[in-house]
Design an enzyme around this catalytic site. Structure first.
Site, PDB file in Angstrom:
ATOM      1  N   PRO A 180      41.182  -7.260  21.060  1.00 14.43           N
ATOM      2  CA  PRO A 180      41.383  -8.279  22.099  1.00 14.43           C
ATOM      3  C   PRO A 180      40.460  -9.483  21.919  1.00 14.43           C
ATOM      4  CG  PRO A 180      41.258  -6.095  23.075  1.00 14.43           C
ATOM      5  CD  PRO A 180      40.844  -5.947  21.644  1.00 14.43           C
ATOM      6  N   TYR A 181      39.220  -9.224  21.523  1.00 17.84           N
ATOM      7  CA  TYR A 181      38.257 -10.303  21.303  1.00 17.84           C
ATOM      8  C   TYR A 181      38.721 -11.203  20.162  1.00 17.84           C
ATOM      9  CZ  TYR A 181      33.745 -12.585  20.452  1.00 17.84           C
ATOM     10  OH  TYR A 181      32.747 -13.509  20.278  1.00 17.84           O
TER      11      TYR A 181
END
Length: 255
Positions: free
Chosen positions: A158-159
C-alpha cells in the site's frame, strides 16, 4: 544574483508532518532561506518544539494542528495560515504513514488508511492551496514520495502504491497548474535515518548493513540532507522545473 534566486524572504510555507524527521529537515531548509514556515502536524508537543527550532533560525514560524486524513482539518489549517500571513507560497506534502505486512495479510482498512494519508491527503492539501497560489499568480508544491515510487517492496505494497501515485499526482498537477505559474515537483527519499527507520538498524543489523553496502555514498541519509533540495524547489531557482521526481538517496536508485 545567485543568492537572490534562493531567497525566500516574504514567502510563506506549510510543511505537513514538519515537526520531525524529513519534514523538519525540509522546514529548516526553508527557514534558512528566510521563509515563514508553518509546521502542520498532529502532535502538538512536537510541533511546539519544532517551531522553536525554526524561530531560532530567524523564521517567523508557527504551528497549526493538521490531520491530513480529515478534509475539514486540511481546510482549517490552510485557512488559518492565510489568515495569519495573508498568503501561501509553498506547500510541502510530507505527512505520511505505513502499515508493514505481507500483501496477503493486509486488511482493507490498512490499505485505505495508507492511501487516505499518503495520497488522498496530499491531493486535498494541494487542492486547498491552489486558489491562494493561483490568485497571486505563482506557487511551489513539493510532494514527498519515496524510493518505493520507483521500486516495489514486499512488506509495504500500500505504501509503494501510494508513493507511486504521488509521482503521477505531481506530474498531473504540474500540467494542470502551469498556466497559474505553479510548479509541482516530488522528492523521493531513499534510506534515511529517522525515528521510523531506527528499529531496522536495532533489530536487523544485517539488513541495515546490506542496504548501506548498496548506497554509493556509503551512508544512510539524514533529515538535513533535504534542506538544500527543498530550498531549491521552493525558490525562484526552480521556476523552469516542474513535474519532476528527484531521488535524494545517495545514489541507491542508480546502483
Amino acid at each position: 544574483m545567485t543568492r537572490e534566486l534562493f531567497d525566500l524572504t516574504d514567502k510563506v510555507a506549510i510543511v505537513t508532518g514538519g515537526n520531525g524527521g524529513i519534514g523538519l529537515g525540509i522546514a529548516k531548509g526553508l527557514a534558512g532561506s528566510s521563509a515563514s514556515v508553518v509546521v502542520a502536524a498532529r502532535n502538538a508537543d512536537k510541533t511546539v518544539a519544532a517551531v522553536q527550532e525554526l524561530q531560532a533560525l530567524g523564521s517567523d514560524a508557527s504551528g497549526v494542528s493538521l490531520d491530513v486524513s480529515d478534509e475539514e482539518s486540511i481546510k482549517a489549517a490552510v485557512a488559518e495560515t492565510v489568515d495569519r500571513y495573508g498568503r501561501l507560497d509553498i506547500l510541502v506534502n510530507n505527512a505520511g504513514t505505513t502499515v508493514r505486512s505481507r500483501p496477503e495479510d493486509y486488511e482493507a482498512a490498512d490499505w485505505d488508511l495508507v492511501q487516505d494519508v499518503n495520497l488522498r491527503g496530499a491531493f486535498l492539501c494541494c487542492r486547498e492551496a491552489y486558489p491562494h497560489m493561483a490568485k497571486q499568480r505563482g506557487g511551489k508544491i513539493i510532494n514527498i514520495g519515496s524510493m518505493t515510487s520507483i521500486f516495489g517492496i514486499d512488506w509495504g505494497a500500500p505504501y509503494a502504491a501510494s508513493k507511486g501515485g504521488i509521482v503521477q499526482l505531481s506530474k498531473s498537477l504540474a500540467i494542470a497548474w502551469a498556466k497559474d505559474n505553479i510548479q509541482v515537483n516530488a522528492i523521493l527519499p531513499g534510506w534515511i535515518e529517522t525515528d521510523l527507520t531506527a528499529p531496522l538498524q536495532e533489530r536487523f543489523p544485517e539488513r541495515h548493513a546490506q542496504i548501506t553496502a548498496r548506497i554509493p555514498d556509503g551512508r544512510w541519509g539524514v533529515p538535513s540532507d533535504f534542506a538544500g533540495i527543498a530550498a531549491f524547489l521552493a525558490s525562484g531557482a526552480s521556476d523552469y522545473v516542474t513535474g519532476t521526481a528527484i531521488p535524494v538517496d545517495g545514489g541507491y536508485s542508480v546502483y
